[in-house]
Structure formats: C-alpha cells, structure tokens
Design an enzyme around this catalytic site. Structure first.
Site, PDB file in Angstrom:
ATOM      1  N   THR A  82       0.863  -1.195   0.000  1.00 55.58           N
ATOM      2  CA  THR A  82       0.000   0.000   0.000  1.00 55.58           C
ATOM      3  C   THR A  82       0.895   1.240   0.000  1.00 55.58           C
ATOM      4  O   THR A  82       0.915   1.988   0.971  1.00 55.58           O
ATOM      5  CB  THR A  82      -0.944   0.022   1.217  1.00 55.58           C
ATOM      6  OG1 THR A  82      -0.162  -0.074   2.426  1.00 55.58           O
ATOM      7  CG2 THR A  82      -1.937  -1.121   1.165  1.00 55.58           C
ATOM      8  N   THR A 118      -1.392  -2.404   5.763  1.00 53.09           N
ATOM      9  CA  THR A 118      -1.821  -1.178   6.438  1.00 53.09           C
ATOM     10  C   THR A 118      -2.719  -0.403   5.488  1.00 53.09           C
ATOM     11  O   THR A 118      -2.291   0.031   4.420  1.00 53.09           O
ATOM     12  CB  THR A 118      -0.601  -0.325   6.831  1.00 53.09           C
ATOM     13  OG1 THR A 118       0.236  -1.096   7.698  1.00 53.09           O
ATOM     14  CG2 THR A 118      -1.034   0.944   7.550  1.00 53.09           C
ATOM     15  N   HIS A 250      15.579   7.891  20.983  1.00 62.26           N
ATOM     16  CA  HIS A 250      16.976   7.850  20.572  1.00 62.26           C
ATOM     17  C   HIS A 250      17.197   8.841  19.433  1.00 62.26           C
ATOM     18  O   HIS A 250      16.606   8.687  18.356  1.00 62.26           O
ATOM     19  CB  HIS A 250      17.353   6.435  20.126  1.00 62.26           C
ATOM     20  CG  HIS A 250      17.039   5.383  21.148  1.00 62.26           C
ATOM     21  ND1 HIS A 250      17.742   5.257  22.313  1.00 62.26           N
ATOM     22  CD2 HIS A 250      16.080   4.425  21.172  1.00 62.26           C
ATOM     23  CE1 HIS A 250      17.237   4.262  23.032  1.00 62.26           C
ATOM     24  NE2 HIS A 250      16.218   3.744  22.367  1.00 62.26           N
ATOM     25  N   GLY A 252      18.684  10.892  16.245  1.00 66.60           N
ATOM     26  CA  GLY A 252      19.341  10.427  15.037  1.00 66.60           C
ATOM     27  C   GLY A 252      19.030  11.324  13.860  1.00 66.60           C
ATOM     28  O   GLY A 252      18.570  12.470  14.030  1.00 66.60           O
ATOM     29  N   CYS A 259       7.322   1.964   6.937  1.00 62.48           N
ATOM     30  CA  CYS A 259       6.079   2.249   7.662  1.00 62.48           C
ATOM     31  C   CYS A 259       5.908   3.713   8.056  1.00 62.48           C
ATOM     32  O   CYS A 259       4.949   4.362   7.643  1.00 62.48           O
ATOM     33  CB  CYS A 259       5.992   1.376   8.916  1.00 62.48           C
ATOM     34  SG  CYS A 259       5.805  -0.386   8.571  1.00 62.48           S
TER      35      CYS A 259
END
Length: 435
Positions: A82, A118, A250, A252, A259
């Site tokens: 999707t 999804t 965290h 980054g 996703c």
C-alpha cells in the site's frame, strides 16, 4: 496469504509455526522462484530457518495461483503493498482491491477475508462491497488485523506480541481468528477485538505516535546542542516516567523505513479528508523530511564548509540495523548531497548494499567492510547503528583514515575515547565540550 513481501512472508511463516497450513501467493516471478528454491528475498534474522523448517514440515508453501491457494481456506489475508500514491500521499489501494476481487472469484465457501496490509479507514467496508459485487452468492466476513512488526525483530514481535488487534463485527469471524491465534491466547498475549474502522485507525495512530516520539527527541537533541545539555540524559530522565516510556527516544538523522514515512503521511490525508486535521502529525512529517535533508549539511559543516575533492566514508545505508530495507532511509538524501557537492563517497552496509545501488548516485563506491570504507577517508559518517560499527576500535579507524573528522549521527561512540584518539568528533544532542 496474498503477497509474499515482508509482512506476508513473516506472517505466513509464523502462522505456519503455530501449526496452521499456509499457502503464500506471490505474483513476482523472481521473488516466487527464490522462495520456491529456499532463498529468502529479504533479510530478517531467523526467517530463513523458520521458512525452511515449515516448508519441510509441509505447513508452508509458495505459489502464484490464487484460486488454488484460497479455494478451501478458512481465512485469506491480503498482505500486498500500500505505497503512498504519487503526488498526494494517500495510500495506493489498487493492489488491495485487485486482490480482493481475485479472492472473491476463487472462494468456494465461507471465508474470513482479512486485511494484513496497512490500509486507511474504510478499506474493509470497500472490500466487502467489492466481494459482494463480484460474488453475490458468497458467504464471507471481512476483518482487519494490522501488523505491528519491527524490522529486525519481526519474528519475536509476532510470536510474543505486545498486542494483537482484530477488527470485525462478526462473531463467526472472531471465532476463526481466535483459532488462528490460539497459541497466543495460551501465553495470555493481549488480543483486542474491535470494529473494522477502529482496527484500521489503530495501526496508523500507533505508528504516528512513535514517529512523533522520534521527532520530539530529535528536536530536543538540537536544543541540547545549543544549551550544553546531553540528550541521552534528558531521554533517560523523561523515559523513566511510566507515562512516557524509554522506547523511541533515541536521537538520530530522522526516521525512515517502509512504515513511518508512509503511514504518517497517510494519516494526515485521512484526517484531512475527514475534516479533523492531525496538525501534530503534519508537523512530524515536515520536521522529519527537513531533518533528513539537512543531515548532509552537518557533514559539510564539520568538513569546514567545502567537501569538493574530499573522500567521505559512510557507515550504514539501511534505515535501521538488522534489515536490508532502504525505503526512505536517511542515507539516501545524505549521500546524494555529498556526491552532488563533489565528494567521493565510500560506503559500507552489512546487508543493504544491493538494495542501495539503484537508489544512490552511481558514483558511490561500495566497500567490503567498515575499515575498507574508512581507508583513506577525510571524514567518516555513521548513518546506521549496526553493532559491528559500535565495536570498531577508535585506534583502528584512526589508522585507516587520512583525515580525523567523524560525524556520528547515531551516537554510537564515546566522545572521550574518540577525542583521545585525535578525532574531531561530532555527535547528536551532546554538549560540545565532550566532542
């Protein structure tokens, strides 16, 4: 299981491990040939063993014939792609709807048609209408069973889930799903039965919330750099609050993968269409896109503002460790900008090289290991936090490199140790005095 991609293959193998007979239908000839020959087309720790054992036990098979696979099935899962629809960010449901129509034509008796992909709110209702239009005589139910698998730990997530969400309004369908997930009931995993729309929205809401946590700590990291605070201590301090939790705090270079980028954008479009704008999620999308695009500028600035003619080593290309997935990886805009500005890029990733080749500029040099990439480099950039990068001795890196600039976008190294080895060390959200 319609679709032998990441979700379909992992889910199919795990359902087979539960003792179910699973037929995975894959339309891509190359991928299907690989699966039938025992080769796993994706990297996921433990998946090759799980597939091999269940194929040998006769519980798992692969083919391209939907009619043969679904004819006598009690449940048919639609696990096709999707992707974001080009131009507007809506989820492209053409593969889902095409699969639903093909399944409807092939079914012989009562079956639960389950969306594992999804999908936006309302998709289940639309599938039900497609099936009714295609086969007015067919007895069926539709259910939504979104996946919550993390790449790199997907098998553990399936076997020992935080929760399983099943959306359906039919008690008959619920009973089929209960039997399918019986091993998880035995270990008292939380199984949540909801309505169709609730299950569909839950997946988008969960991913968007986690993406929001990542974006929040990234912005706090930027603030820490300005005021002399340490983002790791801030994250620990807020994460110890049970209402907040430690995970996804965290810092980054921004989130990527299959996703979060797709699902946050889709939720924004769903909310806009429903007249209930999700402004927090809209901001998350914008901030994350800008962050990924801006990471290359950190590298360029660390190199004195000009990288033309410089050699830069890039460690890690996939969006996270323990996967070969390059979808929306921060490495893509980073490497593209470095090459555009005249740098020679020497890159290494333990699993993602072949997936990276068509996505990165052709001038990128792919190396055999981290030290090979670092050899002769004027600067080194850590983009993905593979464990083997964490374990590199600073002295070994320093001996291989020509220059001494390290831009650590995942904070995998100790600033004190790096400075002691003579590096000009830049990290994310940690005070400059430690660099």
């Amino acid at each position: 299981m319609i679709g032998g991609g990441y979700v379909g293959l992992v889910s199919g193998a795990c359902f087979a491990e539960f003792g179910n007979d699973v037929a995975v239908v894959e339309a891509d000839p190359a991928k299907l040939a690989a699966l039938q020959e025992g080769r796993i087309p994706i990297f996921e720790p433990g998946l090759d063993r799980l597939v091999t054992e269940n194929v040998a036990a006769g519980r798992l098979s692969f083919g391209s014939d939907i009619a043969a696979a679904v004819a006598d099935a009690e449940a048919v899962f639609i696990a096709v792609g999707t992707p974001s629809r080009r131009g507007d960010g809506h989820a492209d449901l053409s593969y889902v709807y095409a699969a639903a129509e093909q399944v409807a034509r092939a079914l012989r008796g009562y079956t639960v048609i389950v969306t594992k992909s999804t999908v936006p709110v309302g998709t289940g209702r639309r599938i039900a209408q497609i099936v009714r239009d295609t086969r007015p005589d067919l007895e069926f139910d539709v259910a939504s069973n979104p996946e919550f698998l993390r790449e790199g730990s997907a098998i553990g997530d399936f076997m020992r889930p935080d929760r399983v969400v099943i959306g359906t309004e039919s008690e008959r369908a619920r009973e089929v799903m209960r039997r399918l997930y019986r091993p998880l009931f035995l270990i008292e995993a939380p199984i949540l039965f909801t309505g169709l729309e609730t299950a569909e929205l839950t997946k988008y809401a969960a991913n968007s919330f986690l993406a929001m946590k990542i974006t929040f700590i990234n912005e706090i990291a930027d603030l820490c750099e300005r005021v002399g605070a340490d983002v790791h201590d801030v994250a620990r301090g807020i994460g110890l609050d049970g209402r907040i939790g430690r995970k996804f705090l965290h810092p980054g270079p921004g989130f990527g993968g299959s996703c979060f980028p797709k699902d946050t954008l889709a939720l924004v479009r769903i909310a806009q269409d429903a007249g209930a704008a999700a402004r927090l999620v809209e901001t998350v999308v914008a901030v994350n896109d800008a962050r990924k695009a801006g990471m290359a500028m950190r590298v360029i600035a660390a190199c004195g503002g000009n990288i033309r003619g410089r050699t830069i080593a890039v460690l890690g290309l996939t969006f996270k460790p323990e996967t070969d997935d390059m979808r929306d990886s921060p490495s893509i805009p980073i490497v593209a900008r470095l090459v555009e500005d005249g740098a020679t890029v020497r890159a290494f990733d333990p699993e993602g090289t072949e997936q990276a080749r068509p996505l990165l500029p052709g001038a990128v040099q792919y190396c055999q290991d981290a030290i090979d990439a670092a050899t002769g480099a004027d600067a080194l950039v850590v983009v993905t936090e593979w464990n083997e990068f964490r374990n590199l001795a600073p002295a070994k890196l320093r001996a291989a490199m020509r220059g001494n600039v390290v831009v650590d976008l995942r904070n995998v190294y100790d600033p004190v140790a790096m400075r002691a080895e003579g590096f000009v060390y830049h990290s994310i959200g940690r005070p400059s005095t430690a660099e």
